[in-house]
Design a protein around this motif. Sequence first.
Motif, PDB file in Angstrom:
ATOM      1  N   LEU A 113      22.741 -36.259 -36.760  1.00  0.00           N
ATOM      2  CA  LEU A 113      22.265 -37.273 -37.697  1.00  0.00           C
ATOM      3  C   LEU A 113      23.464 -37.952 -38.344  1.00  0.00           C
ATOM      4  O   LEU A 113      24.333 -37.289 -38.902  1.00  0.00           O
TER       5      LEU A 113
ATOM      6  N   LEU B  64      25.437 -44.167 -30.280  1.00  0.00           N
ATOM      7  CA  LEU B  64      24.369 -45.117 -30.570  1.00  0.00           C
ATOM      8  C   LEU B  64      24.892 -46.518 -30.278  1.00  0.00           C
ATOM      9  O   LEU B  64      26.085 -46.789 -30.453  1.00  0.00           O
TER      10      LEU B  64
ATOM     11  N   THR C  45      11.580 -38.157 -32.716  1.00  0.00           N
ATOM     12  CA  THR C  45      12.977 -37.760 -32.636  1.00  0.00           C
ATOM     13  C   THR C  45      13.129 -36.365 -33.223  1.00  0.00           C
ATOM     14  O   THR C  45      12.206 -35.832 -33.868  1.00  0.00           O
TER      15      THR C  45
ATOM     16  N   TRP D 207      14.632 -35.687 -35.729  1.00  0.00           N
ATOM     17  CA  TRP D 207      14.794 -35.814 -37.177  1.00  0.00           C
ATOM     18  C   TRP D 207      13.601 -36.450 -37.877  1.00  0.00           C
ATOM     19  O   TRP D 207      13.654 -36.654 -39.099  1.00  0.00           O
ATOM     20  N   THR D 208      12.507 -36.747 -37.151  1.00  0.00           N
ATOM     21  CA  THR D 208      11.413 -37.481 -37.799  1.00  0.00           C
ATOM     22  C   THR D 208      10.015 -36.944 -37.508  1.00  0.00           C
ATOM     23  O   THR D 208       9.028 -37.591 -37.852  1.00  0.00           O
TER      24      THR D 208
ATOM     25  N   ARG E 260      13.049 -47.272 -29.758  1.00  0.00           N
ATOM     26  CA  ARG E 260      14.219 -46.576 -30.305  1.00  0.00           C
ATOM     27  C   ARG E 260      14.600 -47.039 -31.706  1.00  0.00           C
ATOM     28  O   ARG E 260      15.582 -46.543 -32.264  1.00  0.00           O
TER      29      ARG E 260
ATOM     30  N   VAL F   6      13.964 -46.433 -35.294  1.00  0.00           N
ATOM     31  CA  VAL F   6      13.380 -45.289 -35.995  1.00  0.00           C
ATOM     32  C   VAL F   6      12.908 -45.673 -37.392  1.00  0.00           C
ATOM     33  O   VAL F   6      11.838 -45.254 -37.841  1.00  0.00           O
TER      34      VAL F   6
ATOM     35  N   ARG G  13      17.724 -44.545 -32.699  1.00  0.00           N
ATOM     36  CA  ARG G  13      17.931 -43.257 -32.043  1.00  0.00           C
ATOM     37  C   ARG G  13      18.552 -43.444 -30.668  1.00  0.00           C
ATOM     38  O   ARG G  13      18.529 -44.535 -30.091  1.00  0.00           O
ATOM     39  N   SER G  14      19.059 -42.355 -30.139  1.00  0.00           N
ATOM     40  CA  SER G  14      19.555 -42.338 -28.766  1.00  0.00           C
ATOM     41  C   SER G  14      18.367 -42.302 -27.813  1.00  0.00           C
ATOM     42  O   SER G  14      17.217 -42.092 -28.217  1.00  0.00           O
TER      43      SER G  14
ATOM     44  N   GLY H 244      16.393 -39.183 -28.114  1.00  0.00           N
ATOM     45  CA  GLY H 244      15.815 -38.900 -29.416  1.00  0.00           C
ATOM     46  C   GLY H 244      16.505 -37.802 -30.204  1.00  0.00           C
ATOM     47  O   GLY H 244      16.040 -37.437 -31.292  1.00  0.00           O
ATOM     48  N   ARG H 245      17.624 -37.309 -29.713  1.00  0.00           N
ATOM     49  CA  ARG H 245      18.317 -36.217 -30.404  1.00  0.00           C
ATOM     50  C   ARG H 245      19.330 -36.733 -31.414  1.00  0.00           C
ATOM     51  O   ARG H 245      19.676 -36.045 -32.374  1.00  0.00           O
TER      52      ARG H 245
ATOM     53  N   VAL I 228      20.255 -39.622 -34.189  1.00  0.00           N
ATOM     54  CA  VAL I 228      19.658 -40.644 -35.047  1.00  0.00           C
ATOM     55  C   VAL I 228      20.703 -41.109 -36.054  1.00  0.00           C
ATOM     56  O   VAL I 228      21.476 -40.304 -36.584  1.00  0.00           O
TER      57      VAL I 228
END
Length: 226
Positions: A84, A99, A125, A127-128, A163, A165, A184-185, A188-189, A191
């Motif tokens: 993150l 990114l 992701t 993170w979400t 992508r 977010v 995000r990438s 999705g890992r 962000v």
Amino acid sequence: MSARIGVITFPGTLDDGDAARAVTYAGAESVALWHADDDLHGVDAVVVPGGFSYGDYLRAGVIARFAPVMESVIKAAHGGMPVLGICNGFQILCEAGLLPGAMIRNEGLHFLCRDQWLRVENTETAWTTRYEQGAEILIPMKNIDGCFVAEKSTLDELEAEGRVVFRYVGGNPNGSRNDIAGIRSADGRVVGLMPHPEHAIDALTGPSDDGLGMFYSAVDALKLAV
């Protein structure tokens, strides 16, 4: 055993303490990572926090991208580790190629410091996942190089692949293309976002506790990976 999430400190980093606090609020162990050390100390995820790494000389994030710790983060991210990047951390992730796009000076050339509404555009992701699609969250932002830009083809790709977010709502504060506040990438890992979720983890100290969901989401993702 609790998840171990590393928080990097560069010379000029300001928000590593708050990021570490957010990690512990979410029930994970915060591990301090130093910019000149290429050892990630066995962490399961990494937060690249905000501030002015190396004084933002040359341009925001460009020197930090070459720090020994970032070489290890780049390798770990390519292997699937959740990462993150917050504010200056987002700038660093763009400079590192994790990114796409770049961050430039805000429209109006002013430093912005205010509470900002965001809409959660992607809940898939690392993170979400704790958020609902379309949820609006209130977290602080503070930046002068917060305008996200990219080639039209890149913007089209980000939109088509879901992508984006986070998106600014209630007005675009800095001129970011497509009102983009975070991306995000492809997997999705990784962000990155400009506003600061680590400053919104407790209603006593922030405008809300809306930012805590990002850190809970990472802990959930790490538990599922075990």
